[in-house]
Structure formats: C-alpha cells, structure tokens
Design an enzyme around this catalytic site. Structure first.
Site, PDB file in Angstrom:
ATOM      1  CG  LEU A  48      -2.060  -0.964   1.320  1.00 46.66           C
ATOM      2  CD1 LEU A  48      -2.806  -0.791   2.637  1.00 46.66           C
ATOM      3  CD2 LEU A  48      -3.014  -0.796   0.153  1.00 46.66           C
ATOM      4  CG  ASP A  49       0.677   4.206  -3.117  1.00 51.89           C
ATOM      5  OD1 ASP A  49       1.433   3.280  -3.474  1.00 51.89           O
ATOM      6  OD2 ASP A  49      -0.037   4.849  -3.905  1.00 51.89           O
ATOM      7  NE  ARG A  50       5.895   7.541   5.272  1.00 53.42           N
ATOM      8  CZ  ARG A  50       7.087   7.680   5.828  1.00 53.42           C
ATOM      9  NH1 ARG A  50       8.161   7.320   5.170  1.00 53.42           N
ATOM     10  NH2 ARG A  50       7.210   8.165   7.042  1.00 53.42           N
ATOM     11  CB  VAL A  52      -2.968   4.146   1.006  1.00 58.31           C
ATOM     12  CG1 VAL A  52      -4.268   3.342   0.995  1.00 58.31           C
ATOM     13  CG2 VAL A  52      -2.882   5.054  -0.218  1.00 58.31           C
ATOM     14  CG  HIS A 153       1.556   6.476  -7.168  1.00 60.28           C
ATOM     15  ND1 HIS A 153       2.293   7.634  -7.306  1.00 60.28           N
ATOM     16  CD2 HIS A 153       1.942   5.942  -5.973  1.00 60.28           C
ATOM     17  CE1 HIS A 153       3.065   7.804  -6.245  1.00 60.28           C
ATOM     18  NE2 HIS A 153       2.872   6.782  -5.419  1.00 60.28           N
TER      19      HIS A 153
END
Length: 223
Positions: A48-50, A52, A153
């Site tokens: 997961l993106d940081r 999120v 992304h």
C-alpha cells in the site's frame, strides 16, 4: 505505535495499516509495519502506498509467502478500496483500462500509449456508492474500487486521468497540488480476499476508514 491486528494464525497476519506508515522499511528509516510487528518471519505479499491506510496481509512463513505471491501473480488476490473523489463519474459503474509508466525520478506514474517504453496495463472497476454536495469542494463522491492489477499509484493515476481525482491527493489532484499544507489522501484499503494457504477456503477481511473528513460526509457503514 500499536498496529491493529485483524486476524492471525500460524500462516498469515492481517493488520490495519495506519496512513503515513510505510508497509516495509524504506530510505526514510521511519518506523514501518514490519519492524513494529517484529515477528520472526514476515513476508510482504502486497503493498500500500505510504499515505494509504487499511487492511493488509503478511505471510508468516516462506511457504505461505510463495503461495500468496503466486495468487497475486495470477490475479486471485481480491482487493477492494473505498475512495472519495472530487466530482462524479458520468456512469454509476465502469471499468478503466489504461497503460501506465512509472516515473522513478519523481515517484509518480502517468498514462501513456500502449506501445510506450515501460508501459504496463492497468485495470480497475469502480462503482458509485454515494454523492454529496459540499460548499468548499463541490460534489464529492464515495466510490468502491476493485483493483484488477497492481501498478504504481494505479488508482490515483487512473481516477485522475478519468476526470475524478481523489480528495486530498497532493500528487494527482490539481486542487490539492496547489495547496501548501499537506492533506490526507482519501484512499482506503477496505477489503482483501484470498484462498487460505493451508485450508484453501476463501478468507475475506475488512477495515473501515477513520471517522474524519471527508469520510464522515458519507454513511460508509451502510454502503
């Protein structure tokens, strides 16, 4: 920092990742989920993106890590997100298919032609759950997004390219790129489903976004 554990057995560890905490160690040396959990073995199955938050699964042994990694490659790992976007899609449900290229020097991605160097296909499905009109941001819409591929992304780029960028996204939403202050992106890993590595039954786990703006504009629990 305490990390909420949703489920744990000898094979898997399912947690709720807080926003802004990396899912594994990175160049910042900030505390990350794997270090905080401090298990003898933890395998990173997906990312997961940081910025999120939401539900994540880790493997607790090499056999499980190998099994779940194959499930990811075969697109059998089900990932569903909740998203608040600015504006509203013309259709209440749909599929977005694009080709994305990762721009490593600026840690962003962009939509490119199919034949472009480094282009990878990105697929997601979305469904409109609810829309609300607000004074400051106009129409905000709560979407359910089902991720079919796992590109860098991906949700952020594809929704922005489609004309309904994510609220709070400082990279892909022009409204928030112009803001000087940092804002929390309204993208949440809501549900994850997969075949359990040992008993092979389908396992599904969920996590709800924090009760704060703009999530609290919507009746999320009943959507």
């Amino acid at each position: 920092m305490d990390i909420k554990i949703i489920f744990e057995d000898k094979d898997i560890l399912v947690v709720e990742k807080p926003p802004k905490v990396p899912c594994q160690s990175d160049k910042t040396s900030d505390d990350d989920i794997m270090s905080i959990l401090n298990r003898p073995y933890l395998g990173l199955v997906h990312r997961l993106d940081r910025p999120v938050g939401g539900v994540m699964v880790y493997a607790k042994n090499e056999k499980t890590n190998s099994f779940l990694s194959k499930e990811v490659s075969a697109r059998r790992l089900y990932k569903e997100y909740l998203v608040v976007v600015c504006g509203k899609p013309k259709n209440n449900e749909g599929e977005l298919r694009d080709y994305l290229k990762k721009l490593r020097t600026i840690n962003m991605s962009k939509v490119v032609d199919k034949g472009a160097n480094g282009a990878k296909e990105a697929i997601l499905e979305y469904e409109v759950l609810e829309s609300k009109d607000t004074e400051e941001y106009g129409t905000l819409t709560l979407l359910k997004v089902i991720l079919k591929t796992g590109r860098h992304h991906q949700i952020r780029v594809q929704l922005s390219n489609a004309g309904f960028p994510i609220w709070g996204d400082n990279k892909y939403n022009k409204t928030f790129v112009k803001k000087k202050e940092w804002t929390q992106i309204s993208l949440w890993s809501y549900k994850i489903g997969f075949n359990h590595p040992t008993n092979k039954t389908n396992s599904t786990f969920i996590s709800l976004p924090y009760d704060e703006y703009p999530w609290d504009v919507f009746d999320i629990k009943n959507n």
